[in-house]
Design an enzyme around this catalytic site. Sequence first.
Site, short mmCIF file in Angstrom:
data_model
loop_
_atom_site.label_atom_id
_atom_site.label_comp_id
_atom_site.label_asym_id
_atom_site.label_seq_id
_atom_site.Cartn_x
_atom_site.Cartn_y
_atom_site.Cartn_z
N TYR A 175 0.78 -1.24 0.00
CA TYR A 175 0.00 0.00 0.00
C TYR A 175 0.81 1.30 0.00
O TYR A 175 0.24 2.37 -0.21
CB TYR A 175 -0.99 0.00 1.17
CG TYR A 175 -2.11 -1.01 0.95
CD1 TYR A 175 -3.14 -0.74 0.08
CD2 TYR A 175 -2.11 -2.24 1.60
CE1 TYR A 175 -4.16 -1.65 -0.15
CE2 TYR A 175 -3.12 -3.17 1.38
CZ TYR A 175 -4.14 -2.87 0.50
OH TYR A 175 -5.14 -3.78 0.26
N PHE A 205 -9.89 -5.08 10.53
CA PHE A 205 -11.18 -5.05 9.81
C PHE A 205 -10.96 -5.30 8.34
O PHE A 205 -9.85 -5.23 7.86
CB PHE A 205 -11.92 -3.73 10.06
CG PHE A 205 -11.11 -2.49 9.78
CD1 PHE A 205 -11.00 -2.00 8.47
CD2 PHE A 205 -10.45 -1.81 10.80
CE1 PHE A 205 -10.26 -0.86 8.20
CE2 PHE A 205 -9.72 -0.67 10.55
CZ PHE A 205 -9.61 -0.19 9.24
#
Length: 400
Positions: A121, A400
Amino acid sequence: MTVEIRVADPDERLAALRPIWHYFGAPFGPEEERVARMLLPEGRTLVAVDDGTIVGGASAFELDLTVPGGRVCAAGPTVVGVLPTHRRRGILRELMRVQIDDVHDRGEPLAVLWASEGGIYGRFGYGLASISADAELRRPHTRFAREVEWPGATRLVAVDEALALFPQVYDRVAAETPGMFARGAEWWEQRTLADSEWRREGGGELAFAALELDGRPEAYAVYRLNFSYTDGVPTGKTVVLEAMGATPAATAAVWRYLLDIDWMESVEAELLPIDHPLHLLLLEQNRMKFRVGDGLWVRLVDVGAALAARSYAGDGDVVIAVADEFCPWNDARYSLDGSKTTAPPDLRLDVDALGSAYLGGFTVGQLARTGRVEELTPGAVERADALFRTGRAPWTPEIF
Ligand SMILES: CC(C)(COP(=O)(O)OP(=O)(O)OC[C@H]1O[C@@H](n2cnc3c(N)ncnc32)[C@H](O)[C@@H]1OP(=O)(O)O)[C@@H](O)C(=O)NCCC(=O)NCCS
């Protein structure tokens, strides 16, 4: 690229999860379906479609995230996946493009995520913003330097009561801990306190302990007892999924409770903050195995709005020149109040480095010492560190 990236139709939302699910090597069961349907917001799930087949997907939660001195809307990218049949053809890059543009259009200043692999990322402007740790303790070595005695009650509660009590503690901790986000009732019920089979991994059922004082919840623990007996002695393990207290006394007490459970030989806890109180509570801190790894990644999608959304320790200012290849609208010089300026910059950095400093997880000095921040005005790194300083390390107690 002939693959089309678009928002999933409502009836495609679950199919969008199948690419990432493929990597778990497990069937996508009815329970996962129910949770996904309930928690993934409409209109934010993307699919990559090749000749009518969904080969990639990504979604984003809508989070209300604590940042130093405040709260901010943040997108929480999740379930990002591309099938191995279509890997390394630029599908992730396209998904990230569409997703970040959408976050920007929605006016959410930040995107935050957990990365499955550290190499993915950074190229999209995410910076590692917190350190997360797992701890392992053997019970004979868990005395505290100063023994604690909880003056209130400790009760095992059923899930319904946990749903009523635990958010009261969590909300108090979340309000002062950068990196934590507000949880709605559904999130608590369907995620945090759900005892799904795949999360259990053969371990014991979820147990819920509430510590109360004068009738008010002050701390809680969500844990499993993984019972075992070997060579005639109990060798079980307490696995702590989440434990926290709203005050120092309650925090110490909930850990004392967990460390004292009989029959268990060891205690394991996941997703702890780097500055966890156990370091100072334990008499023999060196007996605790504390393995650190990456925590939350932060992407400033609107640098000005993100800088304005947090507070700083003291008055002063530094002018920061931000470079952002993936989101060129951010390429500018900023004052800490978030306004763009033409004043000469004191520091120059890439947007991912600012993401690393944003929650207080890494200092500007640490970034400078690894070549990620360029000091243009002598003393500016030290000044920025004083301003970005926070009282506690960022902590996100769940993936999450
Ligand atoms: C990670 C994943 C989404 C990448 O998808 P992809 O379509 O193959 O990625 P792309 O072809 O768009 O690659 C974009 C860039 O990321 C790089 N990249 C992709 N996956 C990477 C990885 N796992 N580690 C490091 N770099 C990676 C590519 O090399 C490429 O680099 P470049 O921009 O310098 O050319 C896919 O491999 C996957 O689904 N993996 C398993 C599930 C997963 O890890 N999901 C992420 C959850 S956080």
